[in-house]
Design an enzyme around this catalytic site. Structure first.
Site, mmCIF file in Angstrom:
data_model
loop_
_atom_site.group_PDB
_atom_site.id
_atom_site.type_symbol
_atom_site.label_atom_id
_atom_site.label_comp_id
_atom_site.label_asym_id
_atom_site.label_seq_id
_atom_site.Cartn_x
_atom_site.Cartn_y
_atom_site.Cartn_z
ATOM 1 N N ARG A 86 0.841 -1.184 0.000
ATOM 2 C CA ARG A 86 0.000 0.000 0.000
ATOM 3 C C ARG A 86 0.886 1.247 0.000
ATOM 4 O O ARG A 86 2.000 1.219 0.521
ATOM 5 C CB ARG A 86 -0.908 0.033 1.247
ATOM 6 N N TYR B 224 -1.411 -3.431 -6.864
ATOM 7 C CA TYR B 224 -1.258 -4.120 -5.568
ATOM 8 C C TYR B 224 -2.589 -4.145 -4.801
ATOM 9 O O TYR B 224 -3.339 -3.159 -4.809
ATOM 10 C CB TYR B 224 -0.180 -3.415 -4.708
ATOM 11 N N LYS C 57 -9.731 -2.086 1.439
ATOM 12 C CA LYS C 57 -9.438 -0.943 2.305
ATOM 13 C C LYS C 57 -10.242 0.289 1.876
ATOM 14 O O LYS C 57 -10.725 1.047 2.711
ATOM 15 C CB LYS C 57 -7.948 -0.619 2.267
ATOM 16 N N HIS D 18 -10.817 -2.015 11.403
ATOM 17 C CA HIS D 18 -9.748 -2.893 10.917
ATOM 18 C C HIS D 18 -9.556 -4.012 11.945
ATOM 19 O O HIS D 18 -8.582 -4.021 12.696
ATOM 20 C CB HIS D 18 -8.476 -2.040 10.772
ATOM 21 N N SER E 42 -1.573 -3.677 10.283
ATOM 22 C CA SER E 42 -1.294 -4.627 9.206
ATOM 23 C C SER E 42 -0.087 -5.501 9.545
ATOM 24 O O SER E 42 0.906 -5.006 10.090
ATOM 25 C CB SER E 42 -0.993 -3.864 7.918
ATOM 26 N N CYS F 222 0.426 -7.817 11.731
ATOM 27 C CA CYS F 222 0.744 -8.021 13.154
ATOM 28 C C CYS F 222 0.071 -9.279 13.680
ATOM 29 O O CYS F 222 -0.055 -9.445 14.896
ATOM 30 C CB CYS F 222 0.297 -6.829 13.981
ATOM 31 N N ASP G 172 -9.713 -9.475 8.854
ATOM 32 C CA ASP G 172 -9.167 -8.139 8.564
ATOM 33 C C ASP G 172 -10.137 -6.985 8.836
ATOM 34 O O ASP G 172 -9.706 -5.935 9.271
ATOM 35 C CB ASP G 172 -8.713 -8.087 7.102
ATOM 36 N N ARG H 299 1.816 -12.289 -0.665
ATOM 37 C CA ARG H 299 0.462 -12.535 -0.170
ATOM 38 C C ARG H 299 -0.146 -13.809 -0.744
ATOM 39 O O ARG H 299 0.247 -14.258 -1.828
ATOM 40 C CB ARG H 299 -0.446 -11.365 -0.580
HETATM 41 C C1 OXD Z 1 -3.295 -4.509 5.192
HETATM 42 C C2 OXD Z 1 -3.957 -5.676 4.573
HETATM 43 O O1 OXD Z 1 -2.370 -3.937 4.599
HETATM 44 O O2 OXD Z 1 -4.878 -6.212 5.197
HETATM 45 O O3 OXD Z 1 -3.713 -4.126 6.290
HETATM 46 O O4 OXD Z 1 -3.608 -6.043 3.446
HETATM 47 MN MN MN Z 2 -5.433 -5.168 7.020
#
Ligand code: OXD
Ligand code: MN
Length: 580
Positions: free
Chosen positions: A70, A198, A207, A227, A249, A251, A276, A365
């Site tokens: 991002r 991306y 998002k 989130h 993100s 974590c 998420d 990913r």
């Molecule tokens: C983030 C995702 O970047 O969920 O938070 O991809």
């Molecule tokens: Mn996320």
């Protein structure tokens, strides 16, 4: 704002006139459509087949090396007044944003196909679901949206019947980072994104729609778009409790949402509702009910293995799109943290050399449907969602924050959320490993002024009668030598057990100025756990001087949002500061 099929067709036509694609394809998410797309992408090199014996129906996509995360510095909230977006967002006046986008968008799809993707966020039957339509020139986006959202012919029928939808205009453009923008127009229900393929920049349902636009709507309408993962925990006595947890993100939200109970927890079950995003509404019973708007996962691959996340590891062995992982001689995907196999080709498609850096990109990913997760909860499709008993805030804090801490009341819990800070990760471009403030893990995703957002959080007290309890957790505390003090992963269930007991009111807690702690010697289930007593001491140590500094820093952070920071939070902060 179009709200009927005619207006949708007009918008698609106008967009096509501007972008000048070779053809227009309306998508419905069918198998037949996927077959066609897949063949096309295999031919053009957008996808590569992985070993069909060991990874059936798995494919690899390599993105442009400059387009792997991002881009927060190129993401804008475009409202007439800057103060609506707040200091937490980059802001551009709507007219200027539209003009910049139009210039870059003109003719950007020449020679390409323009895909129209109608999608639904949330269970199709849910009163809280929302429709969206994304226009894109990326077949990779279509392939991912097919896994991540509900694409269904019924959506066009609903639009025909007059249902509103969020519009998304996307083109990979020329992938030049200098000509990349991710623009949100909350008052127009519109997203415009150009220059990146991306996930978070291009899968506009995620998002952009489900957090930035939805958080704006949620504030107007009295609900919350967060989130957060959503997980159900079922102790052997049978009743499932649902928790929602906000972590920045990369974590460990995906890991926690599909946790496998350790040996000592025989008879416990963990159910994933979401990994998420959570949309939280107040139910008729005065509780907060959560739906996961998504239908798939876009998870971080490195570190995923049979030990850290057995469910995810099993899940991504079939029907998965991998992005930017390495490949072995057996044509299997490979990433750092996988104990077996050797990379021979790196994420950029080059022969692997250790001197080039990691074999898989740190933000590589997997995309897959949530139903493939062995812990998938059938309540993910429940139109009402699931009732939330506790909200957890967590981040990567090497020091200060204990393993678990319970807030004293809702206002204190909101303050805990505001104080969330974490080391930055590869999910966004920029330096990693730097602790930054990330209130409620929403810094990159809140579509309006944080001061107003915190006021909205506080207002839930007046709207709901049975709000969840709020906790802070930290799986990442380290000792003086930089070693993690807590084993994490499945063992986190021990902490969750305490949280559930607190929700049920069955265990006492030790009061400190910063919140309630478990008496770890008696109240935390530590059976068969190999953590030395000194490590446990340190995991729960409250360093009053360090907390004072923390709250001073939070006070300074608040001053950036003044005068919109709610007085109740300032007072709560001052009270804790005094007590410390
Ligand atoms: C983030 C995702 O970047 O969920 O938070 O991809
Ligand atoms: Mn996320």
């Amino acid at each position: 704002m179009p709200d009927s099929f005619e207006q949708l067709s007009d918008w698609v036509e106008r967009t096509a006139q501007k972008a000048q694609p070779e053809r227009v394809q309306w998508c419905d998410g069918s198998e037949q459509e996927w077959e066609g797309l897949k063949q096309e992408m295999l031919k053009t090199g957008h996808l590569h087949t992985l070993n069909p014996e060991t990874f059936p129906e798995c494919y690899l996509h390599r993105s442009h090396p400059d387009d792997v995360a991002r881009v927060e510095h190129l993401t804008y909230i475009c409202t007439p007044r800057q103060e609506e977006a707040g200091p937490n967002n980059r802001w551009m006046p709507p007219q200027e944003a539209h003009e910049r986008f139009e210039t870059l968008f003109a003719g950007c799809m020449k020679g390409r196909t323009l895909y129209v993707i109608p999608y639904c966020m949330g269970p199709l039957q849910s009163p809280w679901s929302q429709l969206g339509v994304e226009i894109t020139d990326s077949p990779y986006v279509v392939a991912n949206m097919r896994l991540m959202t509900r694409m269904d012919p019924v959506i066009l029928k609903r639009i025909h019947a007059g249902e509103n939808f969020v519009r998304g205009e996307h083109s990979v453009g020329n992938l030049n980072p200098e000509q990349r923008y991710i623009l949100h127009f909350p008052q127009e229900n519109l997203i415009q994104s150009i220059g990146s393929g991306y996930g978070g920049n291009a899968l506009l349902s995620k998002k952009c729609h489900s957090l930035r636009i939805a958080s704006w709507q949620a504030r107007q309408e009295g609900w919350m778009a967060e989130h957060m993962l959503i997980v159900g925990v079922q102790p052997p006595d049978g009743e499932t409790y649902y928790l929602a947890a906000a972590f920045p993100s990369a974590c460990g939200k995906t890991n926690l949402s599909m946790l496998v109970p350790p040996e000592t927890f025989r008879g416990w079950k963990v159910w994933t509702v979401g990994d998420d995003i959570a949309w939280l509404h107040i139910g008729a019973d005065g509780r907060l009910w959560a739906v996961n708007p998504e239908a798939g996962y876009f998870g971080v691959v490195p570190g995923t293995n049979a030990k850290t996340n057995p469910n995810a590891y099993q899940m991504i062995h079939r029907q998965t799109i991998y992005t930017n992982v390495a490949v072995t001689a057996e044509n299997e995907p490979w990433w750092e943290g996988l104990p077996q196999g050797q990379p021979v080709v790196d994420w950029q498609g080059r022969p692997y050399q250790a001197t080039h850096g990691p074999a898989a990109h740190p933000n590589s990913r997997f995309t897959t449907r949530s139903r493939l997760n062995p812990a998938w909860s059938p309540h993910s499709e429940d139109p009402q969602g699931v009732p939330i008993s506790a909200i957890l805030f967590g981040g990567r804090r090497p020091h200060l924050v204990p393993l678990v801490l319970e807030s004293k009341n809702w206002i204190h819990g909101v303050l805990m959320g505001c104080g969330l800070a974490s080391e930055t990760t590869a999910a966004a471009s920029g330096k990693t490993g730097v602790v930054r403030r990330d209130p409620m893990a929403m810094l990159p995703f809140c579509g309006y002024h944080f001061g107003d957002y915190w006021t909205h959080w506080l207002s839930m007290q007046d709207r709901a009668t049975r709000l969840p309890r709020i906790f802070q957790v930290n799986w990442f505390r380290q000792d003086r030598n930089g070693r993690y003090l807590w084993p994490g992963y499945g063992e986190n269930l021990r902490v969750i057990q305490w949280i559930l007991e607190r929700c049920k009111g069955t265990v006492p807690a030790r009061e400190t100025p910063v919140g309630y702690l478990p008496e770890f010697e008696c109240d935390l289930n530590l059976g068969n756990l190999d953590v030395p007593p000194e490590a446990l001491q340190e995991l729960f140590f409250i360093d009053a001087e360090a907390w004072k500094r923390e709250y001073d820093d939070l006070g300074n952070f608040f001053s950036e949002y003044s005068p919109r920071v709610p007085a109740a939070l300032q007072e709560q902060l001052a009270a804790i500061r005094r007590e410390l």
